[in-house]
Design a protein around this motif. Structure first.
Motif, PDB file in Angstrom:
ATOM      1  N   ARG A 108      55.879  85.412  48.475  1.00 50.93           N
ATOM      2  CA  ARG A 108      56.916  85.724  49.472  1.00 50.93           C
ATOM      3  C   ARG A 108      58.310  85.486  48.902  1.00 50.93           C
ATOM      4  N   GLY A 109      58.469  84.406  48.145  1.00 45.78           N
ATOM      5  CA  GLY A 109      59.759  84.124  47.538  1.00 45.78           C
ATOM      6  C   GLY A 109      60.152  85.154  46.497  1.00 45.78           C
ATOM      7  N   VAL A 110      59.205  85.558  45.679  1.00 48.12           N
ATOM      8  CA  VAL A 110      59.495  86.551  44.642  1.00 48.12           C
ATOM      9  C   VAL A 110      59.910  87.875  45.279  1.00 48.12           C
ATOM     10  N   LEU A 111      59.175  88.312  46.301  1.00 50.16           N
ATOM     11  CA  LEU A 111      59.512  89.578  46.949  1.00 50.16           C
ATOM     12  C   LEU A 111      60.888  89.523  47.615  1.00 50.16           C
ATOM     13  N   ALA A 112      61.219  88.386  48.219  1.00 47.91           N
ATOM     14  CA  ALA A 112      62.543  88.244  48.829  1.00 47.91           C
ATOM     15  C   ALA A 112      63.636  88.375  47.776  1.00 47.91           C
ATOM     16  N   CYS A 113      63.400  87.815  46.600  1.00 48.29           N
ATOM     17  CA  CYS A 113      64.390  87.914  45.523  1.00 48.29           C
ATOM     18  C   CYS A 113      64.460  89.326  44.959  1.00 48.29           C
ATOM     19  N   ILE A 114      63.314  89.982  44.807  1.00 48.52           N
ATOM     20  CA  ILE A 114      63.306  91.368  44.341  1.00 48.52           C
ATOM     21  C   ILE A 114      64.176  92.236  45.248  1.00 48.52           C
ATOM     22  N   ASP A 115      64.064  92.004  46.546  1.00 48.50           N
ATOM     23  CA  ASP A 115      64.770  92.832  47.526  1.00 48.50           C
ATOM     24  C   ASP A 115      66.249  92.488  47.655  1.00 48.50           C
ATOM     25  N   GLY A 116      66.682  91.378  47.066  1.00 49.53           N
ATOM     26  CA  GLY A 116      68.064  90.949  47.203  1.00 49.53           C
ATOM     27  C   GLY A 116      68.741  90.667  45.887  1.00 49.53           C
TER      28      GLY A 116
ATOM     29  N   PHE B  37      64.005  81.641  51.968  1.00 49.27           N
ATOM     30  CA  PHE B  37      62.691  81.200  51.501  1.00 49.27           C
ATOM     31  C   PHE B  37      62.300  79.891  52.169  1.00 49.27           C
ATOM     32  N   GLU B  38      61.128  79.877  52.780  1.00 50.41           N
ATOM     33  CA  GLU B  38      60.612  78.671  53.440  1.00 50.41           C
ATOM     34  C   GLU B  38      59.120  78.537  53.144  1.00 50.41           C
TER      35      GLU B  38
END
Length: 333
Positions: free
Chosen positions: A228-236, A309-310
């Motif tokens: 979840r953290g990696v995908l959030a970073c990919i998108d931002g 990220f949580e």
């Protein structure tokens, strides 16, 4: 969107590729399928991706440490973003085969940066490691901390990756995000990690080799939280606005800790493995290993602030989930 994922047969790489495919992205995966650990596990991860997603997932066996091989591969593929998760992993193995780390983590990183530069990709996300903190004794580890005293070659290569990425972000204004992973575990994990080694020993009735008398703490981070953290970073991707990014960069380059923000005693993890396996452990206590650290603990303030990220999975939940997968994979009754 089409994404190139390196290390696609690896633990984190295959898990991130699956999540991207699950949400409808096209994924091109590469991996050299080396024998650092059993390639059959790597192939099984790839089969899981292919079986579930068919034509949305393309895989080629490529060594990105080989510039010519990478260029040949890239000539026939188009992609918008790169998620560079492939590397030669492991602290202890770097004492045995340092050349593998130079080839994969140094030459490989520069080859991938050159590819990202010439393709002008939207975002280059890459794996760093909590190992960069070396012998720092101020906990939790913050991305603002100095990390110029690595105590293993593996850590030195990962810090070098961050420095090379910073220079490329500055020179070519290429948006980049580096992720310092903290002790990732879970289903489809790596056989060289302590949780796998201990679980295997418990089922085989062998003593657990425990270093530093068990006086160690780790920020164990479950794979689902990592993804979840990696995908959030990919998108931002970080903006190129001249502001200071996480880690102190003025370039479009951010570096984040991605951990559970909980530092757990090693022996508590062992106790949870005993409960999950129904086996009592015997111990073979050993001194601290060269290149290892006693404690890790991630300050995740930056990635919380920038990407929401949580992490939500404690080891009380994650350890039994890993053991259940381990039993299924190895057909243990």
């Amino acid at each position: 969107m089409t994404l190139l994922v390196t290390g696609a047969a690896g633990f984190i790489g295959s898990s991130v590729a699956k999540a991207l495919l699950d949400r409808g992205e096209q994924v091109i995966g590469i991996d050299n399928l080396n024998d650092y650990y059993d390639p059959a596990l790597k192939r099984a991860r790839l089969e899981r991706l292919t079986a579930a997603h068919g034509n949305a997932f393309t895989f080629e066996q490529v060594d990105f440490g080989d510039q010519a091989a990478l260029e040949t591969f890239a000539a026939s593929h188009k992609f918008d973003r790169i998620v560079h998760l492939g590397a030669q992993a492991g602290v202890r193995y770097s004492l045995v085969n340092p050349q593998a780390y130079v080839r994969s983590n140094l030459m490989g990183q520069i080859n991938m940066l050159e590819l990202a530069r010439h393709r002008e990709v939207d975002h280059f996300v890459y794996a760093s490691s909590s190992s960069v903190y070396g012998g720092n004794d101020s906990l939790p580890f913050r991305v603002e901390d100095r990390v110029d005293h690595p105590i293993s070659l593996y850590a030195a290569t990962k810090k070098s990756d961050e420095l090379m990425s910073e220079s490329y972000a500055h020179l070519f204004r290429l948006p980049m995000t580096g992720l310092r992973f903290f002790t990732v575990y879970g289903p489809w994990g790596r056989p060289d990690m302590a949780m796998w080694i201990f679980t295997k020993a418990l089922y085989e009735g062998r003593p657990l080799q425990i270093f530093n008398g068990g006086d160690m703490r780790r920020d164990f981070t479950f794979i689902d939280d990592i993804v979840r953290g990696v995908l959030a970073c990919i998108d931002g991707p970080p903006a190129d606005d001249g502001g200071i990014k996480a880690g102190g960069s003025k370039s479009p380059h951010a570096v984040y800790n991605i951990g559970n923000h909980r530092s757990e005693e090693l022996m508590r993890m062992v106790g949870l493995l005993e409960q999950a396996t129904g086996r009592d452990a015997a111990y073979d206590f050993q001194p601290m290993q060269a290149g290892d650290v006693r404690d890790t603990f991630a300050d995740i303030t930056a990635i919380q602030r920038d990407h929401g990220f949580e992490p939500s999975t404690s080891i009380d939940e994650g350890v039994p989930r890993f053991v259940e997968w381990f039993k299924q994979y190895h057909r243990i009754d």
